[in-house]
Design an enzyme around this catalytic site. Structure first.
Site, PDB file in Angstrom:
ATOM      1  N   ASP A 156      10.478  35.616 -66.052  1.00 17.06           N
ATOM      2  CA  ASP A 156       9.421  34.619 -66.234  1.00 17.06           C
ATOM      3  C   ASP A 156       9.532  33.931 -67.596  1.00 17.06           C
ATOM      4  O   ASP A 156       9.312  32.717 -67.713  1.00 17.06           O
ATOM      5  CB  ASP A 156       8.046  35.279 -66.109  1.00 17.06           C
ATOM      6  CG  ASP A 156       7.739  35.699 -64.679  1.00 17.06           C
ATOM      7  OD1 ASP A 156       8.497  35.289 -63.766  1.00 17.06           O
ATOM      8  OD2 ASP A 156       6.759  36.433 -64.474  1.00 17.06           O
ATOM      9  N   TYR A 206      12.200  31.337 -67.455  1.00 16.51           N
ATOM     10  CA  TYR A 206      11.724  30.177 -66.684  1.00 16.51           C
ATOM     11  C   TYR A 206      10.800  29.316 -67.549  1.00 16.51           C
ATOM     12  O   TYR A 206      10.930  28.087 -67.592  1.00 16.51           O
ATOM     13  CB  TYR A 206      10.992  30.646 -65.424  1.00 16.51           C
ATOM     14  CG  TYR A 206      10.504  29.509 -64.546  1.00 16.51           C
ATOM     15  CD1 TYR A 206      11.262  29.042 -63.485  1.00 16.51           C
ATOM     16  CD2 TYR A 206       9.269  28.896 -64.784  1.00 16.51           C
ATOM     17  CE1 TYR A 206      10.824  28.003 -62.677  1.00 16.51           C
ATOM     18  CE2 TYR A 206       8.821  27.857 -64.004  1.00 16.51           C
ATOM     19  CZ  TYR A 206       9.601  27.409 -62.949  1.00 16.51           C
ATOM     20  OH  TYR A 206       9.170  26.369 -62.167  1.00 16.51           O
ATOM     21  N   ASP A 207       9.860  29.967 -68.227  1.00 22.53           N
ATOM     22  CA  ASP A 207       8.909  29.224 -69.065  1.00 22.53           C
ATOM     23  C   ASP A 207       9.626  28.450 -70.170  1.00 22.53           C
ATOM     24  O   ASP A 207       9.265  27.314 -70.497  1.00 22.53           O
ATOM     25  CB  ASP A 207       7.894  30.182 -69.686  1.00 22.53           C
ATOM     26  CG  ASP A 207       6.965  30.783 -68.646  1.00 22.53           C
ATOM     27  OD1 ASP A 207       6.865  30.208 -67.542  1.00 22.53           O
ATOM     28  OD2 ASP A 207       6.357  31.837 -68.932  1.00 22.53           O
ATOM     29  N   GLU A 265       5.434  34.632 -33.848  1.00 22.80           N
ATOM     30  CA  GLU A 265       5.134  34.454 -35.266  1.00 22.80           C
ATOM     31  C   GLU A 265       3.697  34.889 -35.518  1.00 22.80           C
ATOM     32  O   GLU A 265       2.822  34.653 -34.682  1.00 22.80           O
ATOM     33  CB  GLU A 265       5.311  32.985 -35.682  1.00 22.80           C
ATOM     34  CG  GLU A 265       6.693  32.419 -35.401  1.00 22.80           C
ATOM     35  CD  GLU A 265       6.719  30.903 -35.515  1.00 22.80           C
ATOM     36  OE1 GLU A 265       6.477  30.402 -36.625  1.00 22.80           O
ATOM     37  OE2 GLU A 265       6.965  30.232 -34.498  1.00 22.80           O
ATOM     38  N   LYS A 284       0.017  34.668 -36.629  1.00 23.42           N
ATOM     39  CA  LYS A 284      -0.897  33.530 -36.735  1.00 23.42           C
ATOM     40  C   LYS A 284      -1.656  33.639 -38.064  1.00 23.42           C
ATOM     41  O   LYS A 284      -2.532  34.492 -38.217  1.00 23.42           O
ATOM     42  CB  LYS A 284      -1.863  33.499 -35.561  1.00 23.42           C
ATOM     43  CG  LYS A 284      -2.741  32.260 -35.515  1.00 23.42           C
ATOM     44  CD  LYS A 284      -3.593  32.262 -34.253  1.00 23.42           C
ATOM     45  CE  LYS A 284      -4.433  30.995 -34.203  1.00 23.42           C
ATOM     46  NZ  LYS A 284      -5.408  30.929 -35.318  1.00 23.42           N
ATOM     47  N   GLU A 299       1.067  26.251 -42.425  1.00 23.56           N
ATOM     48  CA  GLU A 299      -0.268  26.738 -42.750  1.00 23.56           C
ATOM     49  C   GLU A 299      -0.372  27.050 -44.241  1.00 23.56           C
ATOM     50  O   GLU A 299       0.416  27.840 -44.778  1.00 23.56           O
ATOM     51  CB  GLU A 299      -0.558  27.999 -41.946  1.00 23.56           C
ATOM     52  CG  GLU A 299      -2.018  28.348 -41.815  1.00 23.56           C
ATOM     53  CD  GLU A 299      -2.702  27.593 -40.687  1.00 23.56           C
ATOM     54  OE1 GLU A 299      -3.925  27.755 -40.536  1.00 23.56           O
ATOM     55  OE2 GLU A 299      -2.024  26.841 -39.952  1.00 23.56           O
ATOM     56  N   LYS A 313      -4.741  36.397 -29.472  1.00 20.34           N
ATOM     57  CA  LYS A 313      -5.652  36.820 -30.537  1.00 20.34           C
ATOM     58  C   LYS A 313      -5.943  38.319 -30.452  1.00 20.34           C
ATOM     59  O   LYS A 313      -6.040  38.896 -29.367  1.00 20.34           O
ATOM     60  CB  LYS A 313      -6.971  36.038 -30.444  1.00 20.34           C
ATOM     61  CG  LYS A 313      -6.814  34.518 -30.431  1.00 20.34           C
ATOM     62  CD  LYS A 313      -6.320  33.995 -31.751  1.00 20.34           C
ATOM     63  CE  LYS A 313      -7.399  33.977 -32.798  1.00 20.34           C
ATOM     64  NZ  LYS A 313      -8.458  32.987 -32.556  1.00 20.34           N
TER      65      LYS A 313
END
Length: 672
Positions: free
Chosen positions: A34, A37-38, A117, A119, A177, A316
């Site tokens: 990190d 990256y920064d 997949e 939901k 989504e 569902k």
């Protein structure tokens, strides 16, 4: 450092950071610390600030916009976002398979594959890329139109600003989504708790609310994620959903790693059963499994119903259940006059939300349950959305409780309530009832109807209580001066409200029909009516037989429409709305263009029946409209042609009785 060297260094830094993002968010395999990256990010940011001519939209520094938006603009989807049909058990899943198999002709069923997949419980987005660059992100909305939230979409790190492809296609549309990880949901609510702000009810609501923030910086702080699951593009050699998921991952998207390719419905059932318990260990909410036929060729053959793709279904999981105590039973009067009893309960956490109220539907349901104040009950969410009381634990009932009796008079206007023969619901039939008026006005102003921003229930109540409105039409007689004197309303708010009311006059005929609140007429049915009737006068004079013959309008809906237009007050309302300028006629669109240039079917009305040899219905409809014609669903004396395919039914018989000319697909193609 010369300009050429600076530009090259900026490009290299961007490439390094984009590769790091892809490895971290998509591959879940970080390639740098990190801190590194920064450091690279700060170096790129500094170089761009000193050399703004080299800043591009796909730079990692450009994810968050500087200025909040003032509003979101509605956009039409390039391709409609259909809902999915739901199945709630494996028997219903098998019934779905039987249905699509009956529709699939000349298909080798032994080679069928399904893609399963998880939901995801979030908000659907449609992303458009042009030459590999993200150019727009739109919410699902009603499936036909959504809100342009591109600046907010750009903040989601698992959505690439530029596709990870050397030769990206000219245009690609990606569906998926957006969701809030559970850990992030808890962090946000903890911050709200410290600030004594209202908490988000569940991760789905938090994700939806975040996407509609006007300030992208707030969206960025909430760390939404995105799973891609569908793509639409031309001229690419992809033949299956599974290949598309691999392509999406290669392109730089996060694709759910728990997908599975199944060779049979038994394998689908095993996948479903495996994740019923496994999903509780996931770092995000999921409420079921999406099952899709893998082969695109078969998907195309099966096509769509009015609402759903025939080649996919959402299976569902059973809703969670929880015990709680009934503290009161109240009744609510809706816009149709229906009196609905409601159980007010001790708050309980259920399927990701805090539940305190549940509908008891009607008096018969209360009798069946024998539910009483003080009872301990088991509640669940029907479809994991609407809380309902499943059963009463009579062994825990306190002494001296009394059975609940439904009221005889309306709690709003004291009129006697009526129960129509064959109905379980009791109703208030007083059209002047404040509850009916309040519900009608709120519905009229709702997003899917006239979409009058600022006219919520609180303002509606103020307008009614101050005697400013007695019907929908009275809204259009309001002035800023009348409204400004209301509680919590200043001059600016009053002006904005009147502008919104005036703007609603431009809403199309279908929205007006939906806004009228005719029983059983939802937004889909309203659009269907607008497609089949040119204006409100024609609809008001049509017969029950004509209405019920339209595909998609059943006997109950047809009778409800007839009943609504039989009320004199409703005709008076239509007259008033016409005077103030509401759209009570279907607008001309493509046909208008054709009229200017002519066409072989100019001014002709065509009805389609049966299965055509090569054309799908929507393709035939598009050809007819291209030729200047209009496609309707029912045969009448106004029909000019009947386009006939295999297995034609009652429409062919009626057309023969009326002497309407018949066309084959070959004849139609020759005409066009």
């Amino acid at each position: 450092m010369n300009q050429s060297t600076v530009e090259q260094q900026i490009k290299q830094l961007r490439q390094q950071l984009q590769q790091a993002n892809y490895a971290y968010y998509v591959l879940d395999n970080p390639i740098m610390e990190d801190a590194v990256y920064d450091q690279l990010y700060r170096k790129l940011y500094t170089l761009e600030q000193h050399n703004p001519q080299f800043i591009t939209a796909d730079s990692p520094t450009q994810r968050v916009g500087e200025k909040p938006a003032s509003q979101f603009v509605s956009l039409s989807h390039n391709i409609p976002l259909y809902s999915l049909e739901n199945a709630f058990n494996l028997d219903e899943l098998k019934a779905w398979e039987n249905r699509w198999q009956r529709s699939a002709k000349n298909t080798n069923l032994e080679t069928i594959e399904y893609v399963c997949e998880l939901k995801i419980d979030g908000s659907a987005l449609a992303l458009t890329y042009e030459n590999g660059l993200l150019i727009r992100g739109v919410t699902r909305g009603d499936g036909s139109t959504g809100e342009n939230i591109t600046p907010n979409v750009r903040t989601i790190r698992s959505i690439p600003l530029r596709l990870n492809l050397d030769n990206p296609p000219p245009i690609i549309e990606v569906r998926g989504e957006a969701f809030l990880p559970l850990e992030e949901f808890e962090r946000i609510n903890e911050e709200k708790r410290v600030k004594k702000e209202a908490l988000f009810a569940n991760p789905r609501n938090a994700a939806a609310g975040t996407l509609r923030q006007l300030d992208p910086k707030i969206v960025d702080q909430r760390r939404l994620q995105f799973f891609a699951y569908t793509l639409h593009l031309d001229d690419l050699n992809l033949t299956t959903q599974w290949q598309s998921l691999d392509y999406l991952k290669t392109s730089g998207f996060l694709v759910n790693p728990h997908r599975q390719l199944c060779k049979s419905l038994d394998e689908v059932a095993n996948y479903f059963n495996q994740w019923e318990t496994g999903r509780k260990d996931l770092p995000y909410m999921t409420d079921g499994v999406v099952v899709k036929i893998n082969a695109y060729a078969l998907q195309k053959t099966l096509g769509f119903t009015q609402k759903f793709p025939r080649w996919a279904i959402a299976l569902k999981y059973p809703p969670e259940e929880a015990p709680t105590v009934v503290e009161a039973i109240t009744v609510n009067v809706g816009r149709t006059g229906a009196v609905t009893p409601m159980a007010v309960m001790k708050p309980v956490h259920l399927a990701g939300t805090t539940v305190q109220k549940a509908s008891l539907h009607n008096g018969d349901r209360i009798s069946d349950l024998d539910i009483r104040v003080g009872d301990t009950v088991i509640i669940r969410k029907a479809g994991e959305i609407i809380p309902e009381v499943v059963r009463v634990l009579e062994g825990l009932r306190p002494p001296n409780t009394q059975p609940y009796q439904m009221p005889k008079r309306c709690p709003e206007c004291n009129s006697l309530l009526v129960r129509a023969p064959g109905e379980a619901v009791i109703r208030c039939v007083n059209l002047s009832c404040p509850a009916i008026l309040r519900g009608s006005l709120v519905h009229w102003a709702s997003r899917d109807a006239l979409d009058i921003r600022g006219l919520g229930e609180k303002i509606v109540v103020l307008l009614i209580n101050n005697g400013l409105v007695h019907s929908i039409a009275d809204l259009y007689q309001l002035t800023p001066e009348k409204v400004a004197n209301l509680e919590r309303m200043g001059a600016k708010s009053a002006n904005n409200l009147i502008k919104a009311i005036e703007g609603s006059k431009r809403q199309p005929f279908a929205r007006v029909l939906y806004g009228l609140g005719i029983r059983y007429v939802g937004s889909v049915t309203a659009n269907l009516l607008a497609d089949n009737f040119t204006n409100i006068a024609q609809l008001s004079q049509t017969s029950y037989a004509s209405l019920s013959s339209i595909y998609g309008i059943g006997e109950e809906i047809a009778q409800s429409i007839i009943d609504w237009f039989s009320v004199e007050d409703n005709h008076h309302l239509i007259t008033q709305l016409k005077k103030v300028g509401l759209q009570l006629e279907a607008t001309q669109s493509q046909t208008t263009i054709v009229e200017a240039i002519g066409g072989p079917l100019l001014g002709k009305t065509v009805v389609i029946t049966g299965t055509l040899p090569t054309l799908k219905r929507n393709e035939a409809k598009a050809l007819i409209e291209k030729g200047g014609g209009k496609v309707t669903s029912s045969v009448s004396q106004r029909t000019d042609y009947l386009l006939v395919g295999e297995n034609a039914g009652s429409k062919l018989i009626k057309a023969q009785e009326l002497g309407i000319k018949q066309l084959t697909e070959t004849q139609l193609l020759a005409m066009i």
